[in-house]
Design a protein around this motif. Structure first.
Motif, PDB file in Angstrom:
ATOM      1  N   CYS A  50      33.180  27.485  29.942  1.00 21.40           N
ATOM      2  CA  CYS A  50      33.919  28.696  30.287  1.00 21.40           C
ATOM      3  C   CYS A  50      35.411  28.443  30.072  1.00 21.40           C
ATOM      4  O   CYS A  50      35.912  27.332  30.317  1.00 21.40           O
ATOM      5  N   TRP A  58      39.988  29.025  38.337  1.00 19.41           N
ATOM      6  CA  TRP A  58      38.564  28.702  38.438  1.00 19.41           C
ATOM      7  C   TRP A  58      38.208  28.230  39.845  1.00 19.41           C
ATOM      8  O   TRP A  58      37.176  28.619  40.406  1.00 19.41           O
ATOM      9  N   GLN A  65      31.240  35.015  40.813  1.00 22.64           N
ATOM     10  CA  GLN A  65      32.285  35.426  39.865  1.00 22.64           C
ATOM     11  C   GLN A  65      32.277  34.531  38.629  1.00 22.64           C
ATOM     12  O   GLN A  65      32.487  35.001  37.508  1.00 22.64           O
ATOM     13  N   ARG A  66      31.994  33.267  38.822  1.00 26.60           N
ATOM     14  CA  ARG A  66      31.924  32.338  37.689  1.00 26.60           C
ATOM     15  C   ARG A  66      30.747  32.685  36.772  1.00 26.60           C
ATOM     16  O   ARG A  66      30.881  32.658  35.536  1.00 26.60           O
ATOM     17  N   LEU A  69      31.711  35.729  34.868  1.00 26.17           N
ATOM     18  CA  LEU A  69      32.640  35.416  33.778  1.00 26.17           C
ATOM     19  C   LEU A  69      31.868  34.869  32.582  1.00 26.17           C
ATOM     20  O   LEU A  69      32.150  35.245  31.431  1.00 26.17           O
ATOM     21  N   GLU A  73      31.925  36.386  28.886  1.00 27.49           N
ATOM     22  CA  GLU A  73      32.402  35.532  27.789  1.00 27.49           C
ATOM     23  C   GLU A  73      31.350  35.420  26.686  1.00 27.49           C
ATOM     24  O   GLU A  73      31.698  35.432  25.494  1.00 27.49           O
ATOM     25  N   TYR A 243      38.531  38.974  31.608  1.00 32.27           N
ATOM     26  CA  TYR A 243      39.061  38.532  32.898  1.00 32.27           C
ATOM     27  C   TYR A 243      39.224  39.704  33.859  1.00 32.27           C
ATOM     28  O   TYR A 243      38.896  39.597  35.045  1.00 32.27           O
ATOM     29  N   VAL A 246      35.977  40.786  35.597  1.00 34.62           N
ATOM     30  CA  VAL A 246      35.459  40.024  36.743  1.00 34.62           C
ATOM     31  C   VAL A 246      36.459  39.994  37.895  1.00 34.62           C
ATOM     32  O   VAL A 246      36.353  39.165  38.799  1.00 34.62           O
TER      33      VAL A 246
END
Length: 299
Positions: A50, A58, A65-66, A69, A73, A243, A246
């Motif tokens: 990521c 991060w 949320q990760r 993302l 992505e 970005y 998220v």
């Protein structure tokens, strides 16, 4: 090597690749179960790939949320891959237009166009299935991309194809072997990797032949073209809008990603093999070094 021997060698390679295409090709509409449910909690790319991995942003993101993302992505990368596949098809058709259609070389180029049509549809279906926008490149890259089939020729044309394909290939090979990545994404990656191996072989041999015939006067333009095209490819992979999608500040996160040593390292890692090849054949050098450094493919 005489011209006749070069043509014979090119035809032999094309014949072999045509046979391989006939023996082993996929139809994503049939070979992928698009109705299968996505798996809750699984990532869409390996976490360490990521763009914000390792940054202060991060560390402040929740696990959910990760994962989100990574979803956006992979959609950005797939839609940029689709954009470049379309440019690739235009460049290949330009070659076919001025070739003997009865040659195996032209016929394999057409076969590759057919492969890329299926890949483009597959990437579009993936973006749709995971519920993301088709981000694509930013507007300036999109507009400049229209020029590539016009100004691109020779080894830089095939070299640019290789940069886009091989950077994506290495990222996909890693992801398709990671059981922590969504099965749908892994299957899309597997199909693309298996079929792109033929395309890479075709393009690499075209680069070698093209460099053998290149005049010293043409070399600076070829180096400039491939370096700048590669910069636009790598800088386009992650659209800044992912970005905001998220819940992050778009511009702050975009700056953090571009300055992130982990993301820069991922791009250098993904481009290791193709950059070694391009350097060996003489396509890496002035006046393109500034663009190569901005692409993060060269340190």
């Amino acid at each position: 090597m005489t011209r006749a021997l070069k043509v014979a060698d090119r035809e032999k390679t094309a014949e072999r690749l045509l046979n391989s295409s006939a023996d082993r090709s996929y139809d994503p509409e049939v070979d992928i179960d698009w109705s299968a449910p996505l798996v809750d909690g699984l990532r869409y790319t390996p976490e360490h790939r990521c763009s914000l991995y390792g940054t202060a942003l991060w560390e402040r993101m929740s696990p959910e949320q990760r994962v989100d993302l990574s979803r956006h992505e992979v959609a950005s990368i797939a839609s940029v891959g689709l954009w470049f596949e379309v440019l690739l098809m235009r460049m290949l058709l330009k070659e076919v237009y001025r070739s003997d259609p009865t040659s195996r070389h032209a016929q394999y180029a057409l076969t590759e166009v057919a492969d890329e049509c299926r890949h483009s549809t597959m990437f579009a279906r993936l973006v749709e299935r995971i519920g993301c926008p088709p981000y694509g490149p930013r507007r300036h890259a999109y507009q400049l991309g229209k020029l590539l089939p016009v100004i691109g020729y020779g080894p830089a044309l095939y070299g640019s194809i290789l940069v886009a394909e091989e950077v994506l290939d290495r990222l996909q090979r890693e992801a398709m072997a990671d059981e922590g990545v969504q099965p749908l994404v892994r299957m899309v990656n597997r199909i693309h990797v298996l079929e792109e191996a033929r395309h890479v072989r075709f393009a690499r041999e075209e680069v070698v032949r093209g460099m053998a015939d290149l005049s010293r006067r043409e070399l600076p333009y070829q180096r400039w073209l491939i370096a700048n095209t590669s910069m636009f490819v790598t800088r386009s992979l992650i659209h800044p809008d992912v970005y905001a999608a998220v819940g992050l500040n778009r511009d702050e996160a975009h700056r953090a990603a571009l300055g992130n040593p982990h993301w820069q390292g991922s791009l250098r890692w993904a481009g290791e093999r193709i950059m070694a090849f391009l350097d060996e054949v003489g396509l890496v050098g002035k006046p393109g070094m500034g663009a190569w450094r901005r692409s993060f493919l060269v340190g």
